[in-house]
Design a protein around this motif. Structure first.
Motif, short mmCIF file in Angstrom:
data_model
loop_
_atom_site.label_atom_id
_atom_site.label_comp_id
_atom_site.label_asym_id
_atom_site.label_seq_id
_atom_site.Cartn_x
_atom_site.Cartn_y
_atom_site.Cartn_z
N LEU A 34 0.83 -1.20 0.00
CA LEU A 34 0.00 0.00 0.00
C LEU A 34 0.87 1.25 0.00
O LEU A 34 1.95 1.26 0.60
N LEU A 77 -8.81 -1.34 10.26
CA LEU A 77 -7.60 -1.22 11.08
C LEU A 77 -6.45 -1.86 10.31
O LEU A 77 -6.64 -2.87 9.63
N LYS A 78 -5.27 -1.25 10.39
CA LYS A 78 -4.11 -1.81 9.70
C LYS A 78 -3.36 -2.72 10.68
O LYS A 78 -2.60 -2.27 11.52
N ILE A 79 -3.63 -4.02 10.56
CA ILE A 79 -3.08 -5.00 11.51
C ILE A 79 -1.58 -5.12 11.28
O ILE A 79 -1.13 -5.23 10.14
N TYR A 111 -8.79 -9.96 4.62
CA TYR A 111 -9.36 -8.70 4.14
C TYR A 111 -9.43 -8.54 2.63
O TYR A 111 -9.94 -7.55 2.14
N THR A 112 -8.91 -9.49 1.87
CA THR A 112 -8.94 -9.34 0.40
C THR A 112 -9.32 -10.65 -0.26
O THR A 112 -8.91 -11.71 0.21
N LYS A 149 -9.94 2.29 1.66
CA LYS A 149 -10.13 1.73 0.32
C LYS A 149 -11.43 2.26 -0.28
O LYS A 149 -12.44 2.35 0.43
N PHE A 172 -3.92 -0.03 -10.59
CA PHE A 172 -2.69 -0.11 -9.79
C PHE A 172 -1.55 0.66 -10.48
O PHE A 172 -1.51 0.75 -11.70
N PRO A 182 -2.01 -0.12 -5.30
CA PRO A 182 -3.32 0.29 -5.83
C PRO A 182 -3.50 1.80 -5.71
O PRO A 182 -3.05 2.40 -4.73
N TRP A 186 -6.43 3.03 -5.49
CA TRP A 186 -7.73 3.16 -4.82
C TRP A 186 -7.64 2.91 -3.30
O TRP A 186 -8.67 2.80 -2.63
N1 LIG Z 1 -2.45 -4.83 7.34
C1 LIG Z 1 -3.77 -4.76 7.12
O1 LIG Z 1 -4.56 -4.82 8.04
C2 LIG Z 1 -4.24 -4.60 5.71
C3 LIG Z 1 -3.33 -4.64 4.66
C4 LIG Z 1 -3.78 -4.51 3.33
C5 LIG Z 1 -2.90 -4.55 2.20
O2 LIG Z 1 -1.65 -4.74 2.35
C6 LIG Z 1 -3.47 -4.37 0.87
C7 LIG Z 1 -2.66 -4.34 -0.27
C8 LIG Z 1 -3.28 -4.14 -1.50
F1 LIG Z 1 -2.53 -4.10 -2.61
C9 LIG Z 1 -4.65 -3.98 -1.62
C10 LIG Z 1 -5.45 -4.00 -0.47
C11 LIG Z 1 -4.85 -4.19 0.76
O3 LIG Z 1 -5.66 -4.20 1.87
C12 LIG Z 1 -5.17 -4.33 3.12
N2 LIG Z 1 -6.06 -4.29 4.14
C13 LIG Z 1 -5.63 -4.42 5.42
N3 LIG Z 1 -6.57 -4.37 6.42
#
Ligand SMILES: NC(=O)c1cc2c(=O)c3cc(F)ccc3oc2nc1N
Length: 332
Positions: free
Chosen positions: A89, A119-121, A227-228, A291, A303, A308, A310
């Motif tokens: 990201l 949340l970014k884990i 999450y994806t 996102k 991308f 990405p 977005w």
């Molecule tokens: N660490 C995370 O909690 C987390 C990380 C990503 C990504 O690395 C990520 C990378 C992409 F190319 C696209 C979506 C993503 O969505 C994500 N969503 C999250 N919740």
């Protein structure tokens, strides 16, 4: 040793019944965080299944809970090529960065768009492949194109379903992490054993997944948030928010703190809210992932070479040193 059924037919039936019951209890405990029975109930049924499998090894199946304990010594990790690139990201570090991101998105999309905030884990990105509902491959992100095959280690992570609720073929991505309390307990054990301690839960999770002895991984109490969806198979979600709900419906653990924001002001409020709440969470986060919610907009924006257009990751400012020292004093 409990009474093992005398005939193979009885054993086969009983083993199937126990597997279904134990996997249901395990899902409630490790995925839904809503256990419905005490540990001793689980342990008694587990022992009963283990006894049957000892007596009749041919009854052992890949989704049996007895396969979670590991016990394989791997020679190394094979390389895996990601058919769908695993991007990283772009980061943002200020309110201005986030509002600039929104401006770029609106310009490219030609309209105001909704955002799914998560949340970014702070763990290790993983990719999980399922064929006809069965877990067949788990891999690290690596450089985004080539990762490491850590399937055997991920099989010991209790929140990763060995079999989905539907016999579908999908590829999903998420984060494997070590809960804060497990990190504190592990470092205490390592300190008492005169071993080096891990600097943070992310390093502890990464170090655990690099173990060649899978029984060691099983003891590290790792968990996941998915999450994806990389390969949708028959999944039908048209937005990120719905995809998270669909991931949960088919058996994955997803983070409950997600929020659908109608504009960037709501996004910023969410960022401030969880910057406050961060220390109360039972797992480490290092920011917030934003996102565009509609997949049609994500397809439109696409991308760059590395990330990405977005999405953006807002990174919290590093905590002041004294806060970290207080935390260490508390753990000792
Ligand atoms: N660490 C995370 O909690 C987390 C990380 C990503 C990504 O690395 C990520 C990378 C992409 F190319 C696209 C979506 C993503 O969505 C994500 N969503 C999250 N919740």
């Amino acid at each position: 040793m409990t009474q093992v059924p005398i005939t193979l037919a009885e054993a086969t039936e009983k083993a199937k019944e126990l597997r279904i019951q134990l996997n249901q209890y395990s899902h409630e405990y490790y995925v839904a965080d809503k256990p419905t029975v005490e540990d001793y109930v689980y342990d008694r049924l587990y022992q009963e299944l283990s006894d049957i499998e000892t007596e009749y090894p041919d009854l052992i199946t890949s989704d049996s809970p007895t396969q979670r304990v590991g016990g394989k010594i791997l020679q190394g990790f094979e390389k895996v090529t990601h058919e769908v690139q695993m991007y990283s990201l772009n980061d943002g570090f200020s309110k201005e960065d986030i509002y600039d991101f929104d401006e770029r998105v609106q310009k490219l999309a030609g309209k105001q768009v909704g955002y799914c905030c998560e949340l970014k884990i702070d763990g290790l990105a993983i990719s999980l492949k399922y064929e006809n509902g069965k877990f067949v491959q788990g891999a690290t992100r690596g450089d985004g194109t080539v990762g490491e095959n850590i399937t055997e280690n991920l099989k010991t992570v209790k929140s990763i379903p060995l079999e989905l609720k539907k016999p579908i073929s999908v590829e999903v991505r998420g984060e494997c992490y070590m809960p804060k309390q497990s990190f504190v307990n592990l470092n205490k054990e390592r300190e008492e054993a005169g071993q080096d301690v891990f600097a943070n839960p992310r390093n502890a999770a990464a170090g655990s997944l690099r173990q060649l002895d899978t029984s060691m991984v099983a003891k590290r109490n790792l968990s996941t948030f998915l999450y994806t969806v990389a390969d949708f198979g028959p999944m039908t979600a048209q937005t990120q928010f719905d995809a998270l709900n669909e991931l949960s419906e088919i058996g994955f653990r997803t983070n409950p703190e997600k929020k659908l924001c109608q504009n960037i002001d709501e996004v910023w409020a969410y960022i401030e809210e969880y910057h406050e709440k961060r220390s109360e969470l039972p797992y480490e986060i290092d920011g917030i992932v934003i996102k565009t919610n509609e997949f049609t907009i994500q397809d439109e924006l696409g991308f760059t070479v590395k990330a990405p257009r977005w999405a953006i990751a807002y990174k919290f400012p590093p905590e002041e040193a004294q806060t970290v020292v207080e935390e260490i004093e508390w753990t000792i």
